[in-house]
Design an enzyme around this catalytic site. Structure first.
Site, short mmCIF file in Angstrom:
data_model
loop_
_atom_site.label_atom_id
_atom_site.label_comp_id
_atom_site.label_asym_id
_atom_site.label_seq_id
_atom_site.Cartn_x
_atom_site.Cartn_y
_atom_site.Cartn_z
N THR A 14 -46.99 23.86 -49.75
CA THR A 14 -46.55 22.61 -49.10
C THR A 14 -47.54 21.48 -49.38
OG1 THR A 14 -45.54 23.94 -47.36
CG2 THR A 14 -45.92 21.61 -46.87
N VAL A 15 -48.81 21.69 -49.04
CA VAL A 15 -49.79 20.61 -49.17
C VAL A 15 -50.19 20.39 -50.63
CG1 VAL A 15 -52.07 19.78 -48.45
CG2 VAL A 15 -50.65 21.06 -46.83
N LYS A 106 -58.46 24.10 -41.68
CA LYS A 106 -59.20 24.04 -40.40
C LYS A 106 -59.80 25.37 -40.02
CE LYS A 106 -54.61 24.51 -39.43
NZ LYS A 106 -53.41 23.83 -39.89
N GLU A 130 -60.42 15.66 -44.35
CA GLU A 130 -59.59 14.79 -43.50
C GLU A 130 -58.25 15.46 -43.14
OE1 GLU A 130 -60.53 11.33 -42.43
OE2 GLU A 130 -59.07 12.19 -41.07
N VAL A 133 -57.38 18.13 -39.77
CA VAL A 133 -57.04 17.78 -38.37
C VAL A 133 -56.06 16.61 -38.38
CG1 VAL A 133 -57.92 17.03 -36.13
CG2 VAL A 133 -59.36 18.44 -37.60
N GLY A 135 -53.15 16.18 -39.76
CA GLY A 135 -52.31 15.92 -40.95
C GLY A 135 -52.61 14.57 -41.57
N ASP A 202 -54.75 27.26 -33.24
CA ASP A 202 -54.75 26.18 -34.23
C ASP A 202 -55.34 24.90 -33.61
OD1 ASP A 202 -53.57 25.06 -36.93
OD2 ASP A 202 -52.87 23.68 -35.38
N LYS A 206 -58.92 22.84 -34.55
CA LYS A 206 -58.99 21.39 -34.82
C LYS A 206 -59.91 20.72 -33.81
CE LYS A 206 -54.35 21.40 -36.83
NZ LYS A 206 -52.92 21.30 -36.51
N GLY A 303 -47.10 18.31 -42.48
CA GLY A 303 -46.06 18.01 -43.46
C GLY A 303 -46.64 17.71 -44.82
P1 NAP Z 1 -48.59 27.26 -48.23
O1 NAP Z 1 -47.37 26.41 -48.34
O2 NAP Z 1 -48.46 28.65 -47.74
O3 NAP Z 1 -49.28 27.26 -49.68
C1 NAP Z 1 -50.36 28.10 -49.99
C2 NAP Z 1 -50.58 28.05 -51.48
O4 NAP Z 1 -51.77 28.77 -51.79
C3 NAP Z 1 -49.47 28.70 -52.32
O5 NAP Z 1 -49.26 27.94 -53.48
C4 NAP Z 1 -50.02 30.08 -52.66
O6 NAP Z 1 -49.57 30.56 -53.91
C5 NAP Z 1 -51.49 29.79 -52.74
N1 NAP Z 1 -52.31 30.94 -52.35
C6 NAP Z 1 -52.45 31.47 -51.12
N2 NAP Z 1 -53.29 32.52 -51.16
C7 NAP Z 1 -53.69 32.64 -52.45
C8 NAP Z 1 -54.54 33.54 -53.13
N3 NAP Z 1 -55.18 34.53 -52.50
N4 NAP Z 1 -54.74 33.38 -54.46
C9 NAP Z 1 -54.10 32.38 -55.11
N5 NAP Z 1 -53.29 31.49 -54.52
C10 NAP Z 1 -53.07 31.63 -53.20
O7 NAP Z 1 -49.69 26.56 -47.28
P2 NAP Z 1 -49.74 25.04 -46.83
O8 NAP Z 1 -48.81 24.81 -45.70
O9 NAP Z 1 -49.66 24.16 -48.01
O10 NAP Z 1 -51.21 24.97 -46.18
C11 NAP Z 1 -52.36 24.92 -47.01
C12 NAP Z 1 -53.57 24.55 -46.16
O11 NAP Z 1 -53.37 23.25 -45.59
C13 NAP Z 1 -53.82 25.49 -44.97
O12 NAP Z 1 -55.21 25.58 -44.75
C14 NAP Z 1 -53.16 24.74 -43.81
O13 NAP Z 1 -53.72 25.08 -42.56
C15 NAP Z 1 -53.49 23.31 -44.17
N6 NAP Z 1 -52.61 22.32 -43.59
C16 NAP Z 1 -51.27 22.46 -43.73
C17 NAP Z 1 -50.44 21.50 -43.20
C18 NAP Z 1 -48.95 21.59 -43.36
O14 NAP Z 1 -48.24 20.71 -42.86
N7 NAP Z 1 -48.42 22.59 -44.08
C19 NAP Z 1 -50.97 20.40 -42.50
C20 NAP Z 1 -52.36 20.29 -42.38
C21 NAP Z 1 -53.17 21.26 -42.94
P3 NAP Z 1 -48.01 30.90 -54.18
O15 NAP Z 1 -47.31 29.56 -54.15
O16 NAP Z 1 -47.97 31.51 -55.54
O17 NAP Z 1 -47.58 31.81 -53.09
N1 HSE Z 2 -49.20 24.65 -37.85
C1 HSE Z 2 -49.83 23.36 -37.77
C2 HSE Z 2 -49.17 22.54 -36.67
C3 HSE Z 2 -49.71 22.67 -39.12
O1 HSE Z 2 -48.12 22.95 -36.16
O2 HSE Z 2 -49.72 21.52 -36.28
C4 HSE Z 2 -50.63 21.50 -39.28
O3 HSE Z 2 -51.99 21.84 -39.19
#
Ligand code: NAP
Ligand code: HSE
Length: 431
Positions: A14-15, A106, A130, A133, A135, A202, A206, A303
């Site tokens: 996603t990110v 985080k 940044e 925490v 987003g 979570d 943060k 997001g």
């Molecule tokens: P995600 O959609 O699950 O994406 C994770 C990515 O990392 C995927 O591309 C996955 O590969 C890769 N990956 C995971 N483990 C791996 C490993 N051991 N070796 C190689 N590649 C690996 O996660 P996300 O939602 O983008 O979140 C990423 C980070 O941002 C997290 O720390 C989350 O807490 C933080 N964050 C997320 C959001 C949000 O809205 N989603 C907001 C703020 C912060 P594959 O694609 O091949 O499976």
């Molecule tokens: N799972 C987290 C939330 C994603 O719901 O706020 C963003 O860090």
């Protein structure tokens, strides 16, 4: 224009996918604003065959982290994999090899910030987070820079989008927790395993990051008293509304006699409180400092695009500075006592089931009085033949005394059931 700055991206979900899209879409403006062009040289993934919908913007994929870590042309590693390991190991390796790091993780920053900042200092690298925490809400840099001249008294925040979406839907539509959780998962707000969201962890992670920066002392998630929203039933938001309040999962860190108090819990906020108006998956952070007063930051807390905005902003800041830092950017330069819980007397909302029969409410009132807790109101809500549901609102009191009084009838055979005990914020956040 100079050569392109090369970035190694670890994680293309996603990110990470949002980072690739944003760097491609605003390529020219980003290069102008940062002073150099930025390109993703390579991205680490688990499954290179996965469809990612990134069309021509897709970078070269690898499943071997060493390809990024050993590549001398890559100056910045962006970690958007998530989870504690192997992300922590890869970030440490990147710093030790002199690569600047941007992360949105985080879990890693809140538990291992000290060790990472030490590595960053030794190897003269930037470590920026940044996106970890709030987003897309700018809050780390404003706390570290723009508000750094202040004495911060309090940081209070709605910083988990999943729980805020659930509570907003329960309030607006009278739905049950379990039903809205399923919707949140279907909409992609909640994780497949939503426990870190709904049990408050979570938000605690943060909060630990924000409190460490605001109070210049190391706070980790283990310091934070953490209560999630599973015990909030569909009746609670309705009864809270009758009291002029809404229920939010609030993360609070505040100065208390030289110590720092940290807590995450569902709280009844008056409807005119700035955090009460934050709905759906949005987040907000309220900072109270001297001399600035109250400052509120709000916006999308999660997001693809919102979090990519924060991550790319960090990459651009590193590119803009272009010099290697000669001292630590860690702001935890003091050691303060860190205590769990709000520690502050306040009114409480207590929902009890009392048995049918004369005197049950009098006995309940007496149990609170015996612990020095006086009641501001008691109202009967519903009956089902075997008993009554009551909502008691206490005057300002210590949390321990309120919980002990509420539990008394349940443990001494008086036949009460304690359905919920929630702190009530008695101001509009302006004090
Ligand atoms: P995600 O959609 O699950 O994406 C994770 C990515 O990392 C995927 O591309 C996955 O590969 C890769 N990956 C995971 N483990 C791996 C490993 N051991 N070796 C190689 N590649 C690996 O996660 P996300 O939602 O983008 O979140 C990423 C980070 O941002 C997290 O720390 C989350 O807490 C933080 N964050 C997320 C959001 C949000 O809205 N989603 C907001 C703020 C912060 P594959 O694609 O091949 O499976
Ligand atoms: N799972 C987290 C939330 C994603 O719901 O706020 C963003 O860090």
């Amino acid at each position: 224009m100079r050569d392109m700055v090369k970035v190694g991206l670890m994680g293309l979900g996603t990110v990470g996918g949002g980072v690739v899209e944003l760097l491609a879409k605003n390529r020219v403006e980003i290069a102008q604003r940062a002073g150099e062009g930025i390109e993703i040289a390579m991205a680490l993934v688990r499954d290179p065959a996965k469809a990612r919908g990134l069309d021509g913007a897709i970078p070269r994929l690898t499943t071997d982290p060493e390809e990024i870590l050993a590549d001398k042309s890559i100056g910045i590693v962006v970690e958007t994999m998530g989870g504690e390991e192997p992300a922590l190991t890869y970030i440490k390796k990147a710093l030790r090899r002199g690569k600047h790091v941007v992360t949105a993780n985080k879990e890693v920053v809140s538990a291992h910030g000290q060790e990472l900042f030490e590595a960053a200092m030794i190897h003269r690298c930037h470590l920026m987070f940044e996106g970890s925490v709030g987003g897309g809400i700018p809050i780390i840099m404003p706390l570290k820079r723009c508000l750094a001249a202040n004495d911060i008294d309090e940081v209070s925040a709605v910083i988990n989008g999943t729980t805020n979406y659930i509570l907003t839907e329960m309030t607006a539509k009278g739905k049950d927790f379990a039903e809205v959780l399923r919707e949140a998962q279907a909409r992609g707000y909640a994780e497949a395993d939503p426990s870190a969201d709904v049990d408050g962890l979570d938000a605690a992670r943060k909060l630990a990051i924000l409190a460490s920066i605001a109070f210049n002392t190391r706070v980790t998630p283990s310091h934070v008293s953490t209560e999630g929203i599973r015990a909030v039933s569909s009746a609670d938001p309705r009864y809270a509304a009758e009291l002029g309040c809404v229920i939010k999962l609030v993360a609070t860190a505040r100065q208390d006699d030289g110590a720092v108090r940290v807590a995450v819990a569902p709280v009844l906020l008056p409807k005119d409180h700035p955090l009460a108006a934050v709905n759906g998956p949005d987040n907000a952070v309220l900072v109270r400092g001297r001399p600035v007063g109250r400052v509120v930051f709000s916006g999308p807390g999660a997001g693809r695009g919102a979090t990519a905005s924060a991550v790319v902003g960090d990459i651009m800041e590193i590119v803009r500075q272009r010099t290697r830092p000669d001292k630590s950017q860690c702001t935890c330069f003091t050691t303060k006592e860190v205590l769990a819980g709000s520690g502050r007397p306040s009114p409480f909302y207590v929902r009890l089931r009392l048995p049918d029969g004369h005197g049950a409410l009098d006995r309940a009132t007496a149990a609170f009085a015996a612990r020095g807790v006086s009641l501001a109101s008691a109202s009967r809500k519903s009956a089902d033949g075997s008993g009554y549901e009551f909502v008691l609102v206490t005057r300002s009191a210590a949390e321990d005394a309120v919980r002990a009084a509420a539990a008394e009838g349940a443990s001494n055979g008086a036949g009460w059931a304690v359905l919920n005990v929630l702190r009530m914020e008695d101001g509009d956040g302006a004090a």
